[in-house]
Design a protein around this motif. Structure first.
Motif, short mmCIF file in Angstrom:
data_model
loop_
_atom_site.label_atom_id
_atom_site.label_comp_id
_atom_site.label_asym_id
_atom_site.label_seq_id
_atom_site.Cartn_x
_atom_site.Cartn_y
_atom_site.Cartn_z
N VAL A 1 0.64 44.65 56.88
CA VAL A 1 1.80 44.81 55.99
C VAL A 1 1.89 43.67 55.00
N LEU A 2 1.67 42.43 55.46
CA LEU A 2 1.79 41.27 54.59
C LEU A 2 0.70 41.24 53.52
N VAL A 3 -0.54 41.51 53.94
CA VAL A 3 -1.68 41.35 53.03
C VAL A 3 -1.81 42.54 52.08
N LEU A 4 -1.63 43.75 52.59
CA LEU A 4 -1.90 44.94 51.79
C LEU A 4 -0.65 45.61 51.22
N THR A 5 0.54 45.16 51.61
CA THR A 5 1.76 45.79 51.08
C THR A 5 2.67 44.76 50.42
N VAL A 6 3.11 43.76 51.19
CA VAL A 6 4.08 42.80 50.67
C VAL A 6 3.47 41.95 49.56
N ALA A 7 2.29 41.40 49.80
CA ALA A 7 1.68 40.51 48.80
C ALA A 7 1.40 41.23 47.48
N PRO B 1 1.96 36.71 28.87
CA PRO B 1 0.97 35.64 28.61
C PRO B 1 1.23 34.88 27.32
N ALA B 2 1.83 35.52 26.32
CA ALA B 2 2.07 34.83 25.04
C ALA B 2 3.28 33.90 25.10
N GLN B 3 4.29 34.28 25.89
CA GLN B 3 5.52 33.49 25.95
C GLN B 3 5.52 32.49 27.09
N GLY B 4 4.86 32.85 28.20
CA GLY B 4 4.84 31.97 29.34
C GLY B 4 6.15 31.97 30.09
N GLY B 5 6.10 31.76 31.39
CA GLY B 5 7.30 31.76 32.20
C GLY B 5 7.87 33.15 32.37
N ALA B 6 9.09 33.20 32.91
CA ALA B 6 9.75 34.48 33.14
C ALA B 6 10.16 35.11 31.82
N SER B 7 9.93 36.42 31.72
CA SER B 7 10.22 37.12 30.47
C SER B 7 10.41 38.60 30.75
N LEU C 1 -6.39 49.68 32.80
CA LEU C 1 -7.84 49.74 32.86
C LEU C 1 -8.45 49.75 31.46
N PRO C 2 -9.58 49.04 31.27
CA PRO C 2 -10.32 49.19 30.03
C PRO C 2 -11.04 50.55 30.02
N PRO C 3 -11.35 51.13 28.89
CA PRO C 3 -11.23 50.59 27.53
C PRO C 3 -9.88 50.83 26.89
N GLY C 4 -8.83 51.02 27.68
CA GLY C 4 -7.50 51.24 27.15
C GLY C 4 -6.86 49.93 26.70
N VAL C 5 -5.57 49.81 26.94
CA VAL C 5 -4.84 48.63 26.50
C VAL C 5 -5.28 47.38 27.25
N ALA C 6 -5.62 47.55 28.53
CA ALA C 6 -6.06 46.43 29.37
C ALA C 6 -5.00 45.33 29.43
N ASP C 7 -3.76 45.73 29.66
CA ASP C 7 -2.65 44.79 29.75
C ASP C 7 -2.04 44.90 31.14
N PRO C 8 -2.44 44.06 32.07
CA PRO C 8 -1.92 44.17 33.44
C PRO C 8 -0.43 43.87 33.53
N HIS C 9 0.13 43.15 32.58
CA HIS C 9 1.54 42.77 32.65
C HIS C 9 2.45 43.97 32.37
N THR D 1 2.87 42.10 41.85
CA THR D 1 3.21 43.03 40.76
C THR D 1 4.53 42.64 40.11
N PHE D 2 5.52 42.27 40.94
CA PHE D 2 6.78 41.77 40.38
C PHE D 2 6.53 40.55 39.51
N ARG D 3 5.70 39.63 39.98
CA ARG D 3 5.42 38.42 39.21
C ARG D 3 4.78 38.76 37.87
N LEU D 4 3.80 39.65 37.88
CA LEU D 4 3.13 40.03 36.64
C LEU D 4 4.09 40.73 35.67
N SER D 5 4.99 41.56 36.23
CA SER D 5 5.88 42.33 35.37
C SER D 5 6.87 41.43 34.62
N PHE D 6 7.19 40.28 35.19
CA PHE D 6 8.15 39.37 34.55
C PHE D 6 7.44 38.17 33.90
#
Length: 315
Positions: free
Chosen positions: A39-45, A58-64, A275-283, A50-55
């Motif tokens: 649960v911790l490795v494959l679900t919670v982490a 890369p251009a602004q840095g920090g929470a956004s 996924l490439p070759p699309g936008v390739a923007d994980p955030h 994903t929450f961290r990436l969504s907020f």
């Protein structure tokens, strides 16, 4: 004067109780460790990441909130949300209606019922990507559906004064409701055995004495269904609706194979941005994933509120 209760002796007593509890339950603890690690490795982490990436931008840095501004300002995102809701709704209606009819049929006694039940479960063993390819053979321009319609056209044109010229269409690339309906049919066919099994479990749980009492009261077959069978199946329908809704909003492979970029759903929209070759923007893909996660969590909460407690009481 009272003696203090939080001294070294109390702390030592608490440590002793914890030690004894760990020693008495060490077998259960060892059994739970693999599940906890899973649960911790494959679900919670992954969810936390994903929450961290969504907020994080890369251009602004920090929470956004920039990533959410990007997807909420995209017409394609809202189109994907709309398509996901439409496909999930149509798929649920088809699954409940067709699944109930088939379950009622398989619940009746007839020769070869075991073989028919086995055949009804075959779609469960078909990989999703293969199910999508099968649906392409049916709904594509050169598919079996158009061939059948051409055959009907030839038979109709045998009538005097009739000259019907059918123009073949490909439902998978026509876009709009026809394409979404095709995806819903494919999803219904793939998961229909699960709904059938749920309904069969409900039908088999209904005591025969209830039907005998209805017969004594002179109930017709339709009245037996509407006043006995259907009300007693409502808990199982609730379970089927919530469980299937959770899965229907996650639709990806079937939509990717059948419609591609023509009619995006949330799953294909997220993949397109990640996924490439699309936008390739994980955030921004992570932000869309959080939206999808929120929708699924709503149905999980509904399941825990309305279905799980009932099952606990009945157990």
């Amino acid at each position: 004067m009272d003696r203090p209760t939080g001294g070294p002796e109390a702390a030592s007593g608490r440590r002793g109780r914890v030690t004894r509890w760990l020693r008495d339950h060490q077998f259960e603890i060892w059994l739970m460790l693999p599940l906890l690690a899973y649960v911790l490795v494959l679900t919670v982490a992954p969810i936390i990441n994903t929450f961290r990436l969504s907020f994080t931008h890369p251009a602004q840095g920090g929470a956004s909130l920039k990533n959410y501004d990007v997807i909420f300002g995209s017409d394609i995102f809202w189109r994907a949300v709309y398509n996901t809701v439409i496909v999930a709704s149509m798929s649920l209606v088809l699954e409940l209606g067709v699944g109930l009819i088939i379950a009622l049929t398989l619940h009746a006694s007839f020769r070869g019922r075991g073989f028919v039940r086995t055949v009804a479960l075959v779609p469960l063993g078909v990989p999703t990507i293969v199910a999508g390819a099968v649906m392409l053979l049916i709904f594509a321009r050169a598919g079996y559906l158009n061939s059948i319609i051409f055959l009907i056209q030839d038979l109709v044109n045998l009538l005097p004064g009739v000259d019907w010229r059918y123009q073949p269409i490909s439902l998978t690339v026509s876009g709009g409701i026809p394409t979404l309906f095709t995806i819903a049919i494919a999803d219904m066919w793939k998961v229909l055995p699960i709904v059938i099994l749920i309904f069969l479990a409900g039908l088999q749980s209904i005591p025969e004495e209830v039907y005998e009492a209805a017969d004594v009261d002179g109930a017709t077959k339709w009245q037996r269904f509407t006043r006995v069978t259907f009300p007693l199946l409502i808990p199982y329908m609730t379970m089927a609706i919530i469980l299937r809704a959770i899965d229907a909003f996650r639709i990806f492979e079937l939509a990717l194979v059948l419609s591609g970029r023509i009619e995006p759903v949330l799953g294909t929209y997220i993949a397109e941005r990640y996924l490439p070759p699309g936008v390739a923007d994980p955030h921004s893909a992570a932000a869309a994933s959080i939206v999808l996660f929120g929708i699924i969590m709503v149905f999980i909460i509904l399941y825990l509120k309305f279905v799980a407690p009932r099952g606990k009481v009945e157990a």
